[in-house]
Write a protein that holds these residues in place. Structure first.
Motif, PDB file in Angstrom:
ATOM      1  N   UNK A 140     -74.241  -1.669  23.365  1.00 24.38           N
ATOM      2  CA  UNK A 140     -73.580  -1.108  22.184  1.00 24.38           C
ATOM      3  C   UNK A 140     -72.061  -1.104  22.313  1.00 24.38           C
ATOM      4  N   UNK A 141     -71.548  -1.599  23.451  1.00 24.71           N
ATOM      5  CA  UNK A 141     -70.106  -1.686  23.627  1.00 24.71           C
ATOM      6  C   UNK A 141     -69.480  -0.503  24.334  1.00 24.71           C
ATOM      7  N   UNK A 142     -70.265   0.506  24.666  1.00 28.06           N
ATOM      8  CA  UNK A 142     -69.717   1.689  25.350  1.00 28.06           C
ATOM      9  C   UNK A 142     -69.492   1.384  26.834  1.00 28.06           C
ATOM     10  N   UNK A 143     -68.391   1.893  27.382  1.00 27.71           N
ATOM     11  CA  UNK A 143     -68.087   1.690  28.792  1.00 27.71           C
ATOM     12  C   UNK A 143     -68.967   2.602  29.636  1.00 27.71           C
ATOM     13  N   UNK A 144     -69.708   1.989  30.566  1.00 26.91           N
ATOM     14  CA  UNK A 144     -70.631   2.757  31.407  1.00 26.91           C
ATOM     15  C   UNK A 144     -70.170   2.863  32.854  1.00 26.91           C
ATOM     16  N   UNK A 145     -69.426   1.854  33.331  1.00 32.04           N
ATOM     17  CA  UNK A 145     -68.981   1.833  34.717  1.00 32.04           C
ATOM     18  C   UNK A 145     -67.678   1.037  34.807  1.00 32.04           C
TER      19      UNK A 145
END
Length: 368
Positions: free
Chosen positions: A215-220
Motif C-alpha cells: 500500500x506504499x506505507x514505510x515498514x522498515x
C-alpha cells in the motif's frame, strides 16, 4: 461461482468442518495429484496429501474457532520431487472452508538465494524499524559482515539502535540529515565516523532506503554499510604524495614538461620552464616539442628526446632551445617515460647551461 472457482489459477478445494473434501477445482489440482473424481468425500489423510493432513487439520480447527482466515506453509514430496506450498484456509457459509493452495517453490528458492547473498555479502546489511525519534530506529536484522565490521554480534545488535556505533567523532550534522531525509520517505547516502565494539573508529559509507508495503506505507529501513577506512587512508596518502610532487614540480630550478607521447604536445610545464623559455604556462600547453627548438635542430632534438624517453639514449647535452623572443640558448635535456593515469607520457627535464658554456669558453680563451 463455479465459473469463478474454475478460473482461479491455484489449486482450490472445499472442506466441511469434519475435514471431508466437498469439491476440487480441476486444472491445477493435478499438480498435487488431487483428481476431483477420486477426492470427493474423502478426508485429506486419505489422499496424496496425507503427510501434511495434520497441519491442515490444525488449521481447520483454527478457522472454525476464530471464523477467520489462516495461512500455513508446508512441503510435500509428490512424484519424487519436493515442492513448497502455501495454503490459505478461509471460512465459508454452511460450515464449509475453502482452501487455496499455491506452489511457492520458486519463491522459496529465490528467498534462499537472496538469504545466501545477504549472509555472504561483503557489505554490512541491516534492517531497522521506522522509529526516527530518539533514541532512533532499532536493529531488527544484521548480517555477518556487520559483525565483522563492528565487532557486535547479531544478538548484541538486535534490539539496540545505531547509537551503539556513534561517538564524539561521529558527524552530528550528517546524522541530522539522515533523520530528515528518512522522515520525508527518501533514500539517504552519506559518510561518517563510526565506533567498533572495542572503541576503535572506522570511516563508514552508508545508504539507507525506506522499505514499503504493497500500500506504499514505510515498514522498515534497509541500510547498506561499507567500511571505507582503507580507501580514506589511500586517498590521504595520494593527496600527500601529490602535494609533495607538486611542490617539487613547482619549486624545481630545472624546467620540467610533460609531453603527449603520440603528438609531442606539451601537457604541463612548471614555472622554471616558463621563465626559461619566456612563455606563460597556458601558452606552452598549446605548443609542442617542435616549437621550442630552432627549425634546423628540430628533427634531431625530437628523435633524441623520444629515444631517451624509451631508454635507448642517455643525457643529451648542448641542445639548442628557442625562447619566445627568438633567442637561442644551450640546454641539457633528460627525457623519461612515465604513466599519466592510464596513458604513457614523456617527461622532459631542461637545464639552461648558458653560464656553463660561457665559463668553458672563457677557460678555453685563457689557455689559448
Amino acid at each position: 461461482m463455479r465459473a469463478v472457482f474454475q478460473a482461479i489459477p491455484d489449486l482450490v478445494f472445499r472442506l466441511d468442518h469434519a475435514g471431508a473434501i466437498l469439491d476440487v477445482k480441476a486444472g491445477a489440482a493435478g499438480e498435487l495429484m488431487l483428481e476431483r473424481r477420486d477426492s470427493i468425500g474423502k478426508r485429506l489423510e486419505d489422499t496424496p496429501l496425507r503427510e501434511v493432513a495434520p497441519q491442515f487439520s490444525d488449521a481447520t480447527q483454527r478457522v472454525i474457532a476464530g471464523n477467520a482466515p489462516v495461512i500455513i506453509e508446508y512441503s510435500a514430496v509428490l512424484q519424487g520431487q519436493e515442492s513448497s506450498y502455501e495454503a490459505r484456509l478461509m471460512p465459508l457459509p454452511e460450515q464449509q472452508i475453502v482452501v487455496i493452495v499455491r506452489n511457492i517453490t520458486e519463491r522459496k528458492q529465490l528467498l534462499r538465494l537472496l538469504g545466501a547473498a545477504v549472509e555472504q555479502s561483503a557489505e554490512a546489511i541491516v534492517i531497522t524499524d521506522t522509529e526516527l525519534d530518539l533514541p532512533g530506529p532499532r536493529f531488527l536484522f544484521v548480517n555477518p559482515a556487520f559483525t565483522r565490521m563492528t565487532g557486535y554480534s547479531a544478538a548484541e545488535a538486535i534490539g539496540n539502535t545505531p547509537r551503539i556505533l556513534q561517538g564524539p567523532a561521529s558527524d552530528r550534522a550528517t546524522l541530522r540529515r539522515l533523520r530528515e531525509t528518512l522522515s520525508r520517505g527518501e533514500t539517504f547516502a552519506g559518510e561518517t565516523v563510526n565506533y567498533r565494539k572495542d572503541g576503535t573508529t572506522f570511516d563508514l559509507e552508508w545508504q539507507v532506503t525506506p522499505l514499503r508495503n504493497s500500500s506504499g506505507a514505510i515498514t522498515h529501513f534497509l541500510g547498506l554499510q561499507r567500511d571505507i577506512t582503507q580507501r580514506r587512508r589511500t586517498e590521504k596518502a595520494l593527496r600527500e604524495s601529490e602535494a609533495r610532487y607538486r611542490t617539487l614540480f613547482e619549486s624545481s630550478s630545472d624546467g620540467i614538461v610533460m609531453v603527449d607521447i603520440e603528438t609531442n604536445a606539451f601537457k604541463y610545464a612548471n614555472p622554471a620552464l616558463c621563465r626559461m623559455l619566456g612563455y606563460a604556462e597556458e601558452e606552452l600547453c598549446i605548443m609542442s616539442v617542435r616549437d621550442v627548438h630552432p627549425k634546423d635542430a628540430v628533427q634531431r632534438v625530437v628523435a633524441e628526446f623520444e629515444a631517451q624517453a624509451r631508454g635507448e639514449k642517455k643525457l643529451s647535452t648542448d641542445i639548442p632551445c628557442l625562447r619566445k623572443d627568438g633567442s637561442v640558448f644551450p640546454a641539457d635535456i633528460i627525457a623519461t617515460q612515465i604513466m599519466l593515469g592510464d596513458r604513457p607520457c614523456n617527461v622532459g627535464f631542461f637545464r639552461d647551461i648558458t653560464a656553463r658554456k660561457q665559463a668553458e669558453f672563457e677557460l678555453e680563451q685563457t689557455h689559448a
